[in-house]
Design an enzyme around this catalytic site. Structure first.
Site, short mmCIF file in Angstrom:
data_model
loop_
_atom_site.label_atom_id
_atom_site.label_comp_id
_atom_site.label_asym_id
_atom_site.label_seq_id
_atom_site.Cartn_x
_atom_site.Cartn_y
_atom_site.Cartn_z
N CYS A 18 -32.32 7.05 -28.04
CA CYS A 18 -31.56 7.35 -26.83
C CYS A 18 -30.52 8.41 -27.17
CB CYS A 18 -30.96 6.09 -26.20
SG CYS A 18 -29.79 5.19 -27.24
N ASN A 21 -27.15 5.89 -29.12
CA ASN A 21 -27.61 4.81 -30.02
C ASN A 21 -26.64 3.63 -30.01
OD1 ASN A 21 -28.28 4.19 -33.52
ND2 ASN A 21 -29.53 3.60 -31.80
N CYS A 23 -26.45 1.79 -26.62
CA CYS A 23 -26.84 0.99 -25.45
C CYS A 23 -28.36 0.74 -25.42
CB CYS A 23 -26.41 1.66 -24.15
SG CYS A 23 -24.61 1.81 -23.97
N ARG A 24 -29.12 1.76 -25.04
CA ARG A 24 -30.54 1.53 -24.75
C ARG A 24 -31.41 1.32 -25.98
NH1 ARG A 24 -30.97 6.86 -21.32
NH2 ARG A 24 -29.41 7.37 -22.91
N SER A 25 -31.36 2.26 -26.93
CA SER A 25 -32.30 2.13 -28.05
C SER A 25 -32.00 0.95 -28.98
CB SER A 25 -32.41 3.45 -28.83
OG SER A 25 -31.20 3.83 -29.43
N ASP A 137 -29.29 5.89 -18.32
CA ASP A 137 -28.16 5.64 -19.21
C ASP A 137 -27.14 4.75 -18.49
OD1 ASP A 137 -25.96 5.77 -20.81
OD2 ASP A 137 -25.87 7.96 -20.89
P1 4NP Z 1 -27.14 5.23 -24.94
O1 4NP Z 1 -25.87 5.36 -23.96
O2 4NP Z 1 -27.68 6.63 -25.09
O3 4NP Z 1 -28.06 4.32 -24.23
O4 4NP Z 1 -26.60 4.67 -26.24
C1 4NP Z 1 -24.81 6.23 -24.18
C2 4NP Z 1 -23.76 5.84 -24.98
C3 4NP Z 1 -22.69 6.68 -25.18
C4 4NP Z 1 -22.68 7.93 -24.56
C5 4NP Z 1 -23.74 8.31 -23.78
C6 4NP Z 1 -24.81 7.46 -23.59
N1 4NP Z 1 -21.58 8.80 -24.75
O5 4NP Z 1 -21.55 9.85 -24.11
O6 4NP Z 1 -20.67 8.48 -25.53
#
Ligand code: 4NP
Length: 169
Positions: A18, A21, A23-25, A137
């Site tokens: 993702c 790294n 939340c989703r992955s 996201d």
């Molecule tokens: P992820 O979510 O890609 O599912 O881990 C996010 C976590 C943090 C951010 C963006 C997406 N960020 O911009 O900090």
């Protein structure tokens, strides 16, 4: 190397990807790991997760992700990391959470035949394409986004497992 390794030999490498790294992955890794453990086939897989961005490298998963996982009976430890070029050789499948993550992987030089969208494995979405297959996201949204993320990932992991371990008796 094919995207589905044989039942003998090296483990099949599955890398969930993702943006951050956190939340989703990480959740996808935890859910898929639980499914292969429940089937008694965990040793057949090398499973990891990473982000295309490095802002959260070294940190834990988002507390809201840990909370939603725990609600569905999954607890896991996590240290965020950024994708590495060596991942493109080490993992048979690079499973991107959304179209942007997928395009970033391809721009970084990931072999196209190893890159897939997570929800392309969700059999209930057969025939859908493009952004319809994104796991959105949830980072800037509310708690309902994390619950939706769990269900999207859980369904996709069922399909991914069926893809990698077809008609196992
Ligand atoms: P992820 O979510 O890609 O599912 O881990 C996010 C976590 C943090 C951010 C963006 C997406 N960020 O911009 O900090």
């Amino acid at each position: 190397m094919s995207d589905v390794a044989s039942s003998h030999g090296d483990p099949t490498g599955v890398l969930f990807v993702c943006l951050g790294n956190i939340c989703r992955s990480p959740l996808a890794k935890a859910v898929f790991t639980r499914k292969v453990e429940d089937r008694g086939i965990a040793s057949r897989f090398l499973i990891d997760s990473c982000g295309t961005g490095g802002w959260h490298a070294g940190g834990n998963a988002d507390p809201r992700t840990l909370q939603i996982a725990a609600r569905y009976g999954i607890e896991f430890e996590h240290t965020a990391r950024r994708v590495r070029r060596t991942d493109f050789e080490a993992f048979h499948l690079l499973v991107a959470m959304d179209t942007s993550n997928m395009n970033d992987l391809l721009e970084l030089g990931a072999p196209p035949d190893r890159v897939r969208l997570m929800r392309s494995f969700d059999v209930t979405l057969a025939g859908h394409t493009g952004g319809m297959l994104d796991v959105p996201d949830p980072y800037y949204g509310g708690p309902e986004g994390f619950d939706q993320m769990y269900h999207m990932i859980n369904r996709a992991c069922d399909g991914l497992l069926a893809h990698l371990v077809p008609a196992q008796r």
